[in-house]
Scaffold this motif. Structure first.
Motif, PDB file in Angstrom:
ATOM      1  N   ALA A 108       0.839  -1.204   0.000  1.00 50.59           N
ATOM      2  CA  ALA A 108       0.000   0.000   0.000  1.00 50.59           C
ATOM      3  C   ALA A 108       0.875   1.256   0.000  1.00 50.59           C
ATOM      4  O   ALA A 108       0.600   2.229  -0.702  1.00 50.59           O
ATOM      5  CB  ALA A 108      -0.908  -0.018   1.228  1.00 50.59           C
ATOM      6  N   GLU A 109       1.962   1.206   0.769  1.00 57.50           N
ATOM      7  CA  GLU A 109       2.820   2.395   0.888  1.00 57.50           C
ATOM      8  C   GLU A 109       3.664   2.630  -0.357  1.00 57.50           C
ATOM      9  O   GLU A 109       3.889   3.762  -0.768  1.00 57.50           O
ATOM     10  CB  GLU A 109       3.796   2.222   2.061  1.00 57.50           C
ATOM     11  N   ASN A 110       4.176   1.556  -0.925  1.00 51.70           N
ATOM     12  CA  ASN A 110       5.221   1.704  -1.954  1.00 51.70           C
ATOM     13  C   ASN A 110       4.844   1.090  -3.296  1.00 51.70           C
ATOM     14  O   ASN A 110       5.707   0.886  -4.146  1.00 51.70           O
ATOM     15  CB  ASN A 110       6.519   1.025  -1.469  1.00 51.70           C
ATOM     16  N   GLY A 111       3.577   0.815  -3.459  1.00 52.88           N
ATOM     17  CA  GLY A 111       3.151   0.092  -4.657  1.00 52.88           C
ATOM     18  C   GLY A 111       3.136   0.931  -5.916  1.00 52.88           C
ATOM     19  O   GLY A 111       2.897   0.413  -7.008  1.00 52.88           O
ATOM     20  N   ASP A 112       3.436   2.221  -5.785  1.00 52.40           N
ATOM     21  CA  ASP A 112       3.404   3.081  -6.956  1.00 52.40           C
ATOM     22  C   ASP A 112       4.503   4.136  -6.828  1.00 52.40           C
ATOM     23  O   ASP A 112       4.672   4.712  -5.756  1.00 52.40           O
ATOM     24  CB  ASP A 112       2.033   3.776  -7.035  1.00 52.40           C
ATOM     25  N   GLY A 113       5.238   4.329  -7.890  1.00 50.46           N
ATOM     26  CA  GLY A 113       6.181   5.454  -7.904  1.00 50.46           C
ATOM     27  C   GLY A 113       7.625   5.093  -7.633  1.00 50.46           C
ATOM     28  O   GLY A 113       8.502   5.951  -7.724  1.00 50.46           O
TER      29      GLY A 113
END
Ligand code: N01
Length: 867
Positions: free
Chosen positions: A748-753
């Protein structure tokens, strides 16, 4: 008129210092309708430009850039007479500003602050002056400058000298006449280098005592630079805006030319152009890598030394003047007018204190290890207790009786260089932890003053009485400041940036080196997130959004910016073939990784055909066998090959002294689960069986991998244990995939970007394994039996979707009785730790990996063959 001591004066804000920052702070606070008292121990406005009146003192940032910009009318009203204005002209400018805005009526001169104490009951500061007066204020602002506390002369016998004594930092208002005198100058920093040529014009003899030779370029002073004037004429606002968001506070386009790869002709051309330009920000921008790469820095430094040798006629003096022993830029470089030429004058002599140190100052002069010198005057150009000296000396005591001196005993601790926890409503302008001395000061000063003024306005509008940073936010910022410095060469020098010039001062990098624009963004982000990291209190209640504003390593953030700017398609939008081609194309542009002793390619018989491998043998004196690490590359079981992780394999080999055998396994979607895992086991078995032929020590075999490679390395350990061999000494799992559950918080925290996204992980899984297989321990080793597995080193990265499953695997192994080292790659992404030679902050993580590999093998030393 001063009020009697019994009736303390009450104002909203006390500001200490009436230099560039104090004057502008007063102006802004008045605009807010606050009552303000400015205190300064000097007899007039000017701050540093009041005190530093030594001959030759002038700005070393072009003065067109070194001026207030807050009022466009003021900006246009004042015209500088030279590119680098003299101290008297800058002082005139500050007097002009004070008069123009009627600032003097709120300034008390010759008023030294002796203490400031926070009164928790009253929620006010009690500020006392040397005159015994007390002033109470809600806000206390230190605008005391970074270089205002002279360093005391730490030379034996200094008080004995009977002749005239001068400090460049406290030069007498009436000046000094050295005509016909024998003069000593101690110190060759910016002040000494500016003063020496002018003192030489008057003195009958001038002897310069140099402890450290300094890098200096000719200022080529003259009229204000035509290019800047043109830009200001055409678009003043645009120019000023660019300065505010630049790296150093002056609009300079950062070069992308690397010193290590540029041709000799390009190197010379760039250096000569910067030398001719005569600007510090130019010479600091010859190569993009000169502040971080020793080899690139050496190129610049050597060209400097060539210049010095070409100017100074006496070869011995020239050699002594050549800076050695510190990287260029890591001590503040200087700008001069005829400095090196001065040593060609017959009455000027250089004494190299590295060869003949000062034993003591005597009544008549100076005694060195080899000689006695007689002087009529000694000039100390010995510098300052920089950045913290003035603040600590002002005896500031915050909540619970804690003094700033006590709090900062091990080095300064601030949030954004603006505030410090435990000292409510206490603001520092250009404090430690802000760009300050690494930037064009006026740009940084205006930004700080604007931030403080904005903050006080917001506090008032929201009904808060106090503001103060939290301990978490502050320690996070301190860490970020040190992280930024750590990727550069700056902390290697004994500079005043490091506090190294003051005996006993803690060795901490004091300013923020991340750049003016990046810093401004951090300050803006803090405000944008409701004063993130600050606690505000007031009659209506408290508010605090706690956290760390910059958690990512600075070079990792730079890489992400670069990748974003490239506008590449999302990998998961491509076919496997196109994704592989894209990966190969980007890999081709990377730094190559370190040299190793030998690299050979071969093949391993796999369960379904040959598996290519690449063997890395460490360089070193011993030809004997080494422990062996079988390595599996990353790429989500779909991408990657022997080239993709080549720099990392070289790094592992070079660091660990082990033979690294990197194995290419079958990829999906052509060969789906469990092909890769079975290949991994076969490779480990084959390497074990052929250890001697490969130059390995039989029985000293570890496995390693990154990402999906770490997945199959972990699986190979489980399969080898179940198959009764081979015995594996350790497993190094870098950011491993160990589960198919994507609901952990790190997704959730790092799943994008951060390059590896949730969408990409799905794409990998879809290519590799059917949903029904995604619970099989050969796909998700976290769900396997763990007792009896080899010792593990699990590396997890903060900004990795896989972080939490890596942690879960480490914990589960531990519970199963397996020795585990969990290494956190702080501030890193899934990919950044592997970016050898590109992401410098990954090196300490790989140093921990090296330690872990050492622990896997009984004897880390290479062994000789026994016949
Ligand atoms: O001070 P410094 P500075 N025995 O610390 C030597 C700004 N500035 O006043 O390097 C013998 O740089 C010391 O030797 P070492 C600018 O940011 C700007 O010159 O410690 N020598 C060094 O050579 C600058 O960086 C302008 O080995 C001793 C010198 O004294 C900063 O102010 C002009 C010694 C001190 O150099 C400070 O510059 C001037 C000892 N016991 C300054 N102790 C502009 O142009 C110290 N030294 C805007």
């Amino acid at each position: 008129m001063n009020k009697p001591a019994s009736v303390p004066e009450q104002v909203d804000a006390v500001v200490v210092g009436a230099g560039f920052s104090g004057l502008y702070m007063l102006y802004r606070l008045r605009q807010l309708g606050l009552s303000v008292k400015v205190l300064d121990s000097a007899g007039d406005v000017g701050g540093t430009w009041y005190w530093n009146r030594y001959p030759g003192a002038r700005c070393d940032v072009p003065t067109t850039d070194y001026a207030y910009t807050f009022d466009p009318e003021l900006d246009q009203e004042w015209t500088w007479s030279e590119k680098y204005a003299t101290q008297p002209e800058i002082l005139d400018y500050l007097r002009f500003v004070a008069d123009r805005y009627g600032l003097r009526s709120d300034i008390e001169f010759s008023a030294t602050v002796t203490s400031a104490r926070w009164d928790e009951q009253e929620k006010r500061w009690r500020v006392t002056t040397g005159r015994g007066t007390e002033i109470r204020c809600r806000y206390y602002v230190m605008a005391t400058g970074c270089l205002s506390m002279p360093k005391s002369p730490d030379i034996e016998g200094a008080s004995r000298f009977a002749g005239q004594v001068y400090f460049t930092s406290r030069w007498p208002g009436e000046g000094a006449d050295f005509t016909g005198q024998r003069v000593a100058v101690i110190g060759t920093g910016s002040s000494g280098i500016q003063a020496i040529p002018l003192i030489a014009r008057q003195a009958s003899q001038l002897t310069v005592f140099q402890r450290t030779a300094n890098f200096s370029i000719p200022a080529h002073n003259g009229p204000a630079p035509a290019g800047t004037l043109k830009q200001l004429g055409e678009d003043r606002d645009g120019y000023r805006h660019a300065a505010r968001w630049s790296r150093g506070g002056i609009p300079v386009e950062p070069t992308d030319v690397l010193g290590v790869t540029a041709s000799e002709a390009v190197r010379r051309e760039r250096f000569e152009a910067a030398w001719e330009l005569g600007e510090l920000f130019g010479i600091l921008n010859v190569f993009a890598d000169q502040a971080v790469n020793p080899a690139s820095n050496d190129i610049v430094a050597e060209m400097f030394r060539e210049k010095i040798r070409s100017i100074v006629t006496d070869p011995e003096t020239a050699e002594a003047l050549c800076p050695k022993g510190h990287y260029f830029g890591t001590k503040r470089p200087c700008l001069d007018t005829g400095y090196f030429e001065t040593y060609n004058l017959p009455h000027v002599r250089l004494v190299d204190l590295r060869k003949q140190p000062i034993i003591s100052i005597t009544q008549d002069g100076i005694e060195t290890a080899d000689e006695s010198f007689g002087f009529d005057a000694i000039v100390y150009a010995t510098g300052f207790d920089a950045m913290t000296g003035a603040m600590v000396a002002a005896d500031v005591t915050g909540r619970d009786g804690l003094s700033l001196k006590e709090k900062w005993a091990a080095g300064p601790s601030t949030y954004l260089g603006l505030m410090t926890a435990g000292f409510p409503n206490f603001f520092m302008l250009t404090g430690p932890g802000s760009p300050s001395v690494l930037s064009n000061m006026t740009v940084s000063i205006e930004q700080h003053v604007d931030w403080v003024a904005g903050c006080l306005k917001d506090l008032r509008e929201e009904g808060f009485e106090t503001i103060e940073p939290t301990a978490l936010a502050e320690s996070g910022w301190n860490q970020h400041v040190q992280d930024c410095a750590a990727i550069t060469l700056y902390p290697t020098a004994n500079s005043w940036y490091m506090g190294a010039n003051v005996p006993g001062k803690p060795r901490v990098f004091l300013p923020y080196i991340g750049g003016v624009g990046a810093y401004r963004q951090a300050c803006d982000d803090v405000v944008g997130q409701g004063y993130f990291g600050f606690r505000m209190t007031g009659p209506g209640g408290d508010r605090c959004r706690d956290g760390v504003i910059r958690r990512m390593q600075p070079d990792v953030a730079m890489v992400l910016d670069l990748v974003a700017a490239m506008g590449m398609p999302a990998t998961e939008s491509l076919s496997a073939a196109d994704a592989r081609a894209l990966m190969a194309a980007t890999a081709a542009t990377r730094p190559p990784g370190p040299e190793v002793g030998e690299v050979t390619d071969g093949v391993i018989p796999g369960p379904a055909g040959d598996l290519p491998y690449r063997l890395y043998r460490p360089a070193g004196p011993s030809e004997g066998p080494r422990p062996v690490v079988v390595y599996f590359h990353g790429g989500g079981w779909v991408l990657g090959n022997l080239d993709s992780d080549d720099p990392l394999c070289r790094d592992l080999c070079e660091r660990s002294g082990a033979v690294v055998v990197s194995v290419n396994y079958r990829h999906a979607p052509e060969d789906r689960f469990p092909a890769a895992a079975l290949d991994a086991l076969a490779a480990v078995q084959w390497v074990d069986a052929n250890a001697v032929e490969l130059g390995g020590i039989p029985g000293q075999l570890a496995v390693a991998g990154w990402s999906a490679g770490a997945n199959i390395a972990a699986v190979a350990c489980q399969l080898a244990r179940d198959a009764g061999g081979p015995r594996i000494s350790g497993q190094l799992l870098i950011c491993p995939v160990v589960d198919s559950d994507m609901t952990r918080p790190s997704y959730a925290e790092n799943g994008d970007g951060y390059i590896l996204t949730t969408a990409l992980m799905r794409w990998f899984w879809d290519h590799y394994a059917d949903p029904a297989d995604r619970g099989d321990p050969r796909a998700v080793p976290l769900r396997g039996d763990l007792p009896g597995l080899p010792p593990a080193c699990v590396v997890t990265a903060d900004f990795d979707p896989l972080r939490d499953e890596g942690v879960a695997y480490a914990r589960a192994l531990e519970t199963a009785g397996v020795p585990v080292r969990l290494t956190r790659a702080r501030g890193h992404t899934h990919t950044s730790v592997t970016m050898v030679g590109m992401v410098i902050s990954g090196a300490p993580v790989r140093a921990e990996i090296e330690e872990a590999l050492g622990d896997f093998f009984p004897s880390p030393q290479p062994q000789e063959f026994v016949s």
